[in-house]
Design an enzyme around this catalytic site. Sequence first.
Site, PDB file in Angstrom:
ATOM      1  N   GLY A 301       0.843  -1.197   0.000  1.00 30.88           N
ATOM      2  CA  GLY A 301       0.000   0.000   0.000  1.00 30.88           C
ATOM      3  C   GLY A 301       0.872   1.239   0.000  1.00 30.88           C
ATOM      4  N   GLU A 302       0.379   2.307   0.620  1.00 27.90           N
ATOM      5  CA  GLU A 302       1.116   3.571   0.797  1.00 27.90           C
ATOM      6  C   GLU A 302       1.331   4.339  -0.507  1.00 27.90           C
ATOM      7  OE1 GLU A 302       4.878   2.742   2.690  1.00 27.90           O
ATOM      8  OE2 GLU A 302       3.958   1.523   4.276  1.00 27.90           O
TER       9      GLU A 302
END
Length: 334
Positions: A301-302
Site C-alpha cells: 500500500g502507501e
Amino acid sequence: MTFEEQIQQKIDLKTKPLGALGYLEQLAFKIAKVQQTLTPTLSYPTQIVFAGDHGLAQDGVSAYPPEVTFQMVMNFLQGGAAINVFCKQHNIAIKIVDAGVNFDFEDHSELIKAKAGYGTKSALNQKAMTKEQLDFCFEEGAKVVTKAFDKGSNIIGFGEMGIGNTSSASLIMASLLKKPITECIGRGTGMNDEQLHHKTNILKQVLDFHGSITDPKEIIQTFGGFEVAQMCGAMLQAYKHNMLIMVDGFIATAAFAIAHSLAPTITDNAIFCHVSDESGHRLFLESLQQKALLDLNLRVGEGTGCALAYPIIQSAVNFLNEMASFESAGVSNK
C-alpha cells in the site's frame, strides 16, 4: 491528419521497429493525448498518502492491531516507510493526509489535517460513515489535489494507510461488481488460513446486513474508510484539473472504481501502476479493462507502486521527446 494520428506517427517514426517499445508506446500516446501536445512533460510529481482507521478493524479483519495506523503515519512523517524511500529516490513530493486516524497528530510540514472522524463505524451493523462525513471527505480530497496542482503538479499518485482497509476495498468491489466476496478477498497484511476464514465470515455478515446497494456513493459511505473516500474525491478532482492520475494497488483501485462509476472517462487520465498480490486486484483491473505497469507481488500500500512506476512513466515521455526519428538520424526505414 487528426491529433491522435500525429501522436501515433511520431511514435512510429522513432528509430526502432514498429511497436517495439511495447506498452511504453501506449503510455506515451496516452500522456500526449491527455496533455494535447506532441512534447508532453511531467512536472512536480506528487504522492498523496491518505490515512484512516476502520471500525471493522476491531472485529479482527486484519493480522495487525488498529493502532498500527497511527504508528505508521508517525513513520511516514519521520521518513522511515517504503513510500518515503521510493519518493526520495525518484524526487517525488509527498504529503500525508490524516483523513480519519484515531489519534491527534502534532503539526508537521508534510501532514495535512483533514479528519472526518476518529475512524469509521463498523459496517457490521451500520454504515461506515454519515452522508455529511462522505461529503466532507470528497471536499477535503479535492482541496489536497488543488493545492498540488496550484504548485505546478501535473502528475499525482495516491496511496493509503489504514488497518482493515483491504476489507473495505473487498466490500466495495463485491458491491460494485456484484461478485461473491470470496472472489474479492485476500490476505491483506498477511493472514494465516484461520484469520482469512474469520475475515471472510465477517465480510459475508456485513454484506448480508446491508443487502444489495447499487449507488456508488452509498457503496463508499457504507463500506469505505475515510481515507478511501478522500482518495476518491481526490482522483475526481485530479481529473477535473486534467492531471495524470497514478493509481496504486487494490485499495486505490477500489477508490478509483467508485470515481469511475461517477465519471467514466476518468480512465483516460489514469495510469495503473501495478497489480498487487491481493488476490482480488487482478479481477478488479480486468473489470475496468485496464492493464498495470508492474507486477512485483507488492502488497504494502502507501502508494509504493506509484513511486516505483514513476521512472517508467518518465521513460515513456522521454523516448517520445528525445529519441531520434529515422529521418533525423539518417537511418533507413523499412
